[in-house]
Design an enzyme around this catalytic site. Structure first.
Site, PDB file in Angstrom:
ATOM      1  N   LYS A 131       0.860  -1.185   0.000  1.00 51.39           N
ATOM      2  CA  LYS A 131       0.000   0.000   0.000  1.00 51.39           C
ATOM      3  C   LYS A 131       0.891   1.228   0.000  1.00 51.39           C
ATOM      4  CE  LYS A 131      -4.517   1.031   0.335  1.00 51.39           C
ATOM      5  NZ  LYS A 131      -5.704   0.255  -0.077  1.00 51.39           N
TER       6      LYS A 131
HETATM    7  P1  NAD Z   1     -13.286   7.674  -2.610  1.00 53.79           P
HETATM    8  O1  NAD Z   1     -12.254   8.733  -2.440  1.00 53.79           O
HETATM    9  O2  NAD Z   1     -13.838   7.424  -3.961  1.00 53.79           O
HETATM   10  O3  NAD Z   1     -14.515   7.913  -1.609  1.00 53.79           O
HETATM   11  C1  NAD Z   1     -14.316   8.090  -0.234  1.00 53.79           C
HETATM   12  C2  NAD Z   1     -15.659   8.504   0.355  1.00 53.79           C
HETATM   13  O4  NAD Z   1     -15.538   8.586   1.779  1.00 53.79           O
HETATM   14  C3  NAD Z   1     -16.136   9.869  -0.127  1.00 53.79           C
HETATM   15  O5  NAD Z   1     -17.535   9.823  -0.338  1.00 53.79           O
HETATM   16  C4  NAD Z   1     -15.800  10.773   1.058  1.00 53.79           C
HETATM   17  O6  NAD Z   1     -16.617  11.927   1.125  1.00 53.79           O
HETATM   18  C5  NAD Z   1     -16.100   9.829   2.204  1.00 53.79           C
HETATM   19  N1  NAD Z   1     -15.487  10.272   3.461  1.00 53.79           N
HETATM   20  C6  NAD Z   1     -14.242  10.736   3.666  1.00 53.79           C
HETATM   21  N2  NAD Z   1     -14.080  11.098   4.948  1.00 53.79           N
HETATM   22  C7  NAD Z   1     -15.253  10.838   5.569  1.00 53.79           C
HETATM   23  C8  NAD Z   1     -15.723  10.988   6.885  1.00 53.79           C
HETATM   24  N3  NAD Z   1     -14.936  11.480   7.848  1.00 53.79           N
HETATM   25  N4  NAD Z   1     -17.009  10.626   7.174  1.00 53.79           N
HETATM   26  C9  NAD Z   1     -17.817  10.132   6.214  1.00 53.79           C
HETATM   27  N5  NAD Z   1     -17.428   9.969   4.942  1.00 53.79           N
HETATM   28  C10 NAD Z   1     -16.161  10.319   4.622  1.00 53.79           C
HETATM   29  O7  NAD Z   1     -12.613   6.342  -2.014  1.00 53.79           O
HETATM   30  P2  NAD Z   1     -12.979   4.839  -2.321  1.00 53.79           P
HETATM   31  O8  NAD Z   1     -12.071   4.335  -3.381  1.00 53.79           O
HETATM   32  O9  NAD Z   1     -14.452   4.706  -2.470  1.00 53.79           O
HETATM   33  O10 NAD Z   1     -12.522   4.154  -0.956  1.00 53.79           O
HETATM   34  C11 NAD Z   1     -13.364   4.086   0.197  1.00 53.79           C
HETATM   35  C12 NAD Z   1     -12.884   2.976   1.093  1.00 53.79           C
HETATM   36  O11 NAD Z   1     -12.874   1.744   0.362  1.00 53.79           O
HETATM   37  C13 NAD Z   1     -11.447   3.123   1.622  1.00 53.79           C
HETATM   38  O12 NAD Z   1     -11.374   2.535   2.898  1.00 53.79           O
HETATM   39  C14 NAD Z   1     -10.648   2.305   0.650  1.00 53.79           C
HETATM   40  O13 NAD Z   1      -9.413   1.871   1.190  1.00 53.79           O
HETATM   41  C15 NAD Z   1     -11.595   1.151   0.406  1.00 53.79           C
HETATM   42  N6  NAD Z   1     -11.356   0.396  -0.807  1.00 53.79           N
HETATM   43  C16 NAD Z   1     -11.336   0.988  -2.029  1.00 53.79           C
HETATM   44  C17 NAD Z   1     -11.130   0.203  -3.167  1.00 53.79           C
HETATM   45  C18 NAD Z   1     -11.174   0.776  -4.560  1.00 53.79           C
HETATM   46  O14 NAD Z   1     -11.086  -0.007  -5.522  1.00 53.79           O
HETATM   47  N7  NAD Z   1     -11.348   2.066  -4.735  1.00 53.79           N
HETATM   48  C19 NAD Z   1     -10.901  -1.167  -3.042  1.00 53.79           C
HETATM   49  C20 NAD Z   1     -10.935  -1.745  -1.783  1.00 53.79           C
HETATM   50  C21 NAD Z   1     -11.165  -0.950  -0.664  1.00 53.79           C
END
Ligand code: NAD
Length: 441
Positions: A131
């Site tokens: 990561k």
């Molecule tokens: P993203 O940047 O597209 O979205 C993140 C979301 O979280 C946004 O809607 C943001 O407003 C919200 N957020 C941020 N801080 C916040 C808070 N304090 N309270 C409430 N909401 C809040 O990111 P993503 O890619 O959707 O990732 C989200 C989660 O999923 C992370 O934990 C990431 O590690 C995990 N994840 C992502 C992927 C991927 O393929 N993108 C894969 C596996 C896991």
């Protein structure tokens, strides 16, 4: 090591070598790395003779901290702190996303890299875990500044990444454009176009169809499988989603398409409630235009804390770590929690949810759809032969269903939570590879 090692208690295994842990592994009892260590401790009693190797899981293989200096548009020089951690590469190259966020720390990146090792082994893709991240609020940067920072970071971590060494991907606040800049920077330094160095790229640069939706689709797929096991009708379910980005937004869309009512959403800008179900397609358009769910007219605004009290059947945390903790776990009304985010539930909250008979589908299986299609993208890049979206989705669904069925069976057999079952499956695969490879020299 004699056969009694199979019965070693977690604490004893931690001290197997009789050496104190390195300081960076001790410093963070309550943060994400501390949470991960507790999760590992819970699985060690189930590892049999492989427990001998369990210390491997508690130490990242390699952690790189880099200075990322760039010239801002106003002529001043800014320095950002960047990281790339390779937790384990026993089963293949490192694989895991890159996060741009003001709260990123080494501890967090270490934990996220370790969860990638577990996740990749859980769905049996041939990767280790890695990561990366930069401690920055990217919303404060212009597009030019963002590009310069991304390129300098890529160049700095270029000494340890590569298509057969460690393959970054998008995570919080990183996207296809950032992957394109990373791929270009690495390729410029190598003197040859290397599309396979990152995944989650634009389709025109060797990206895969279906990758953008893959994590949300995986969340939805395991949710449907679990619902079947507990007799829940997804088409009648009420769903609450925290985080309405790539993962939460797509998961909400797929549940809504299946007939479920998405009754509450929360992101960094606000929290919304609509008992009859939010208009998810309209909300997705609103977020694309305004960057947040805040200001969406067709819903009731609720207080941030009230989100955890919402009456729902399925709760999907899809934002950041440690959102469900001892302070709010007892308020959750859902029958099932599907962890779209990485590390959203603390171990204490895990226990509270389990005691309240709330089923938790853990991150290390529930959000593995993204890395699964990243694996497809990497395979397609190597063979320069690209698959249709239907093929991608069908293969994704099959892998997620098979992995979930395996984990469900272990949970039933050993009478453990799905998280511990996933760790048993994954850690056994990782440590078996470790044992077969042996120690060098
Ligand atoms: P993203 O940047 O597209 O979205 C993140 C979301 O979280 C946004 O809607 C943001 O407003 C919200 N957020 C941020 N801080 C916040 C808070 N304090 N309270 C409430 N909401 C809040 O990111 P993503 O890619 O959707 O990732 C989200 C989660 O999923 C992370 O934990 C990431 O590690 C995990 N994840 C992502 C992927 C991927 O393929 N993108 C894969 C596996 C896991």
């Amino acid at each position: 090591m004699n056969s009694s090692s199979a019965n070693l208690q977690p604490a004893a295994v931690s001290n197997l070598y009789g050496h104190p842990l390195p300081s960076y592994l001790q410093s963070d009892k309550l943060g994400p790395w501390g949470v991960y260590l507790q999760q590992v401790d819970r699985v060690i009693p189930y590892l049999g003779h492989l427990a001998r190797w369990a210390e491997t899981l508690k130490r990242p293989k390699r952690a790189l901290i880099v200075d990322v200096p760039i010239e801002l548009d106003n002529g001043t020089i800014a320095h950002f702190e960047g990281y790339r951690v390779q937790h384990n590469t026993s089963r293949g190259p490192g694989k895991g996303g890159v996060r741009f966020h003001q709260d990123v720390t080494l501890s967090e990146v270490m934990a996220l890299s370790a969860w990638m090792s577990v996740k990749n082994a859980a769905v049996n893709v041939p990767y280790g875990g890695a990561k990366g991240g930069i401690r920055v609020d990217p919303k404060t940067l212009s597009r030019g500044e963002l590009e310069r920072m991304t390129r300098r970071y890529t160049s700095e971590i270029g000494i340890i990444i590569g298509p057969t060494k460690d393959i970054p991907a998008p995570d919080v606040n990183t996207n296809e454009q950032i992957m394109a800049w990373m791929m270009d920077t690495y390729s410029m330094n190598e003197g040859a176009t290397a599309t396979g160095v990152v995944t989650g790229k634009p389709i025109d640069l060797g990206g895969s169809l279906g990758r953008r939706e893959a994590t949300g689709r995986g969340v939805y797929t395991v949710g449907v499988e679990a619902a079947r096991h507990i007799g829940m009708d997804v088409s009648q379910a009420r769903v609450a989603v925290q985080g309405f980005g790539n993962v939460g937004g797509i998961a909400a869309k797929l549940f809504a398409q299946a007939g479920a009512r998405v009754v509450a959403v929360q992101d960094h800008g606000g929290s919304l409630y609509q008992a009859s179900g939010l208009d998810v397609p309209a909300l997705l358009v609103h977020v694309a235009e305004h960057g947040s769910v805040a200001g969406f007219a067709k819903a009731e605004v609720i207080a941030q804390e009230a989100f955890w009290d919402v009456d729902c059947d399925i709760l999907i945390p899809a934002a950041l770590e440690q959102q469900i903790h001892a302070g709010n776990a007892h308020r959750i009304k859902a029958r099932m929690v599907i962890e779209g985010a990485n590390g959203p539930t603390t171990p204490e909250a895990d226990d509270i949810l389990q005691s309240r008979n709330i089923l938790v589908l853990p991150d290390v299986i529930a959000n593995a759809g993204g890395v699964t299609v990243s694996y497809f993208e990497w395979v397609q890049d190597f063979s320069s032969f690209f698959w249709s979206e239907d093929e991608i989705n069908a293969r994704l669904v099959r892998i997620m269903q098979d992995a979930f069925a395996g984990v469900w069976a272990v949970a039933q057999e050993k009478k453990v939570s799905l998280r511990t079952a996933t760790f048993i499956v994954a850690c056994t695969r990782i440590l078996r590879a470790r044992e077969l490879r042996g120690l060098y020299p």
